[in-house]
Design an enzyme around this catalytic site. Structure first.
Site, short mmCIF file in Angstrom:
data_model
loop_
_atom_site.label_atom_id
_atom_site.label_comp_id
_atom_site.label_asym_id
_atom_site.label_seq_id
_atom_site.Cartn_x
_atom_site.Cartn_y
_atom_site.Cartn_z
N HIS A 1 84.95 40.76 14.30
CA HIS A 1 84.12 41.64 15.13
C HIS A 1 84.79 41.78 16.49
O HIS A 1 85.22 40.79 17.07
CB HIS A 1 82.71 41.07 15.34
N ASP B 1 66.94 43.49 14.69
CA ASP B 1 67.90 43.91 15.73
C ASP B 1 67.73 45.39 16.05
O ASP B 1 67.81 45.79 17.21
CB ASP B 1 69.34 43.63 15.29
N ARG C 1 65.51 47.10 24.09
CA ARG C 1 66.39 46.63 25.17
C ARG C 1 66.99 47.82 25.90
O ARG C 1 67.09 47.84 27.13
CB ARG C 1 67.52 45.76 24.60
N SER D 1 72.27 39.81 18.60
CA SER D 1 72.38 41.15 18.02
C SER D 1 73.66 41.28 17.20
O SER D 1 73.65 41.71 16.04
CB SER D 1 72.35 42.17 19.17
N LYS E 1 74.05 40.69 12.61
CA LYS E 1 74.57 41.74 11.72
C LYS E 1 75.83 41.24 11.00
O LYS E 1 76.02 41.50 9.82
CB LYS E 1 74.87 43.01 12.52
N1 URA Z 1 76.77 45.42 20.18
C1 URA Z 1 75.67 45.07 19.46
O1 URA Z 1 75.64 45.21 18.25
N2 URA Z 1 74.61 44.56 20.12
C2 URA Z 1 74.60 44.38 21.46
O2 URA Z 1 73.62 43.89 21.99
C3 URA Z 1 75.74 44.75 22.19
C4 URA Z 1 76.82 45.26 21.52
#
Ligand code: URA
Length: 434
Positions: free
Chosen positions: A81, A160, A167, A182, A186
């Site tokens: 990531h 999320d 947010r 977050s 994922k």
């Molecule tokens: N990318 C995400 O998936 N979530 C965040 O909070 C910030 C960047």
């Protein structure tokens, strides 16, 4: 349990139990806690912070709010990531490269966020490329090819999706704990054995300072390790675009150069270095130097390119060696000197303004627009020399002004994002030493 009690505890810096965090996440997912209480709690998390144990519990609860990709083979599962930045195209090369080592790479990726491009938008530059594979299609492709790059499904980490939207609307995005939960909820839904994180810092990144990026890196790695995934990281420079090309088809074409055994040295180096810990963690290499040698060979001998082409075609894309770009225009150096810095945010905004990213969720993307960095930080330049080439034919801005005016405006914006100094700047390190 009452939402008000939980908000008050976080406000007063009293650590929440895993049960209390699960209660909040259940309430986010099933709608039993109203948006104003979720937003108030997010603001308390942002202002007061939460502990690493709470962050791990939040990540686990958000992960459990949805489905995980089932395992479909005995091969180790790995992924990367990146926190995102200009010209960051490593995913396109890394996924097929790792698949060459009998590893499964189920990369659930995203679209552009703000100024940073999204891997899915880049791959959709191939006409027909599908980013909406079902779980069965993902598993079939992993068994046939070893890698997939597709979008998250609606059932991955639904908490999320809801929390991110709140947010965004309540100015609580930049909380380390909330960003960590977050991102990791994922990624961990991919049922991984090992994960590498590319945490970027600099003017073209989400984290503008090295210190902020270090804190995010520590939070992401600790959380991954706490939930039992072999997690490693690199802290990397994003004060200038990675490679030379920025923009969707531009970056696909530059990735093809790397897959053909060429391409810019920084793109090759970063991609290889991100794969090194994954090869070691899965026993595919004994140490870093063996891993580097094996990875370089798998690019050089064309194996990675073959897997890449198979992946594009399996997902419905019409593969071609190079994708078409919009008309080129050069931005010239106003004076002689050394390129000393780029304003990454403004370069990114230029790409978005040309139609290479979205200003609103439903905006269509012009995949052919982008930038080519003809100079990089530290280069000596002469007045009148081309510094940046941009690809644009006035189709994207929707501003209603004439094409010539739009091209002049983009030139002006790009020029304003480049600084030229009399002295060479201190050298940048692509990979920051830990
Ligand atoms: N990318 C995400 O998936 N979530 C965040 O909070 C910030 C960047």
């Amino acid at each position: 349990m009452l939402a008000t009690q939980i908000i008050a505890k976080t406000r007063d810096r009293i650590e929440l139990s895993a049960d209390e965090i699960q209660f909040i996440v259940r309430g986010i997912t099933d709608g039993t806690i109203p948006d104003y209480q979720i937003s108030a709690w997010a603001m308390a998390v942002l202002c007061r912070g939460i502990t690493p144990a709470e962050t791990a519990a939040l990540t686990a609860a958000m992960l459990d709010s949805g489905d995980k990709l089932p395992r479909c083979s005995d091969r180790p599962r790995v992924d990367k990531h990146s926190t995102g930045g200009l010209g960051d195209k490593t995913s396109l090369i890394l996924a097929p490269l790792l698949a060459c080592f009998d590893l499964d790479v189920p990369m659930l990726s995203g679209r552009g966020l703000g100024i940073t491009g999204g891997t899915l938008d880049k791959l959709e530059a191939y006409p027909g490329y599908r980013c909406d594979l079902t779980t069965d299609e993902i598993n079939r492709q992993l068994n046939q090819i070893g890698c997939v790059i597709t979008g998250t499904t609606a059932t991955v980490a639904p908490a999320d999706r809801k929390l991110y939207a709140l947010r965004d609307a309540s100015s609580t995005v930049p909380s380390l704990a909330l960003i960590t939960a977050s991102i990791m909820s994922k990624k961990l839904a991919e049922s991984l054995d090992a994960l590498v994180l590319d945490v970027k810092w600099g003017s073209g990144a989400f984290m503008q300072t090295l210190d902020e990026a270090k804190q995010l890196e520590a939070s992401l790695v600790t959380t991954g390790q706490r939930v039992g995934v072999a997690t490693s990281s690199l802290l990397t420079d994003m004060n200038q675009p990675l490679g030379r090309m920025v923009g969707n088809a531009c970056e696909v074409n530059e990735s093809m150069e790397v897959l053909e055994g060429g391409g810019p040295a920084d793109v090759v180096e970063l991609t290889v270095e991100l794969c090194v810990p994954l090869l070691i963690a899965t026993g595919r290499a004994a140490d870093a130097s063996q891993a580097r040698a094996k990875l370089s060979e798998a690019i050089r001998d064309g194996r990675t390119l073959k897997v890449y082409q198979k992946m594009i075609e399996a997902q419905g894309g019409k593969f071609s060696e190079r994708l078409p770009l919009a008309a080129p225009h050069d931005v010239l150096a106003p004076r002689s000197g050394y390129v000393s810095c780029f304003d990454g945010q403004n370069l990114g905004h230029c790409v978005v303004a040309m139609g290479g990213g979205r200003r609103q969720q439903m905006d269509a993307i012009d995949h052919r627009v982008g930038l080519e960095m003809l100079s990089k930080i530290g280069d000596s330049v002469e007045a009148g020399q081309p510094l940046i080439r941009f690809f644009y034919d006035g189709a994207g801005t929707g501003s209603g002004t004439g094409v010539g005016t739009q091209i002049d405006e983009v030139s002006r914006q790009i020029l304003a994002a480049i600084s030229i100094a009399d002295e060479p700047p201190p050298p940048l390190s692509l990979i920051v030493n830990h």
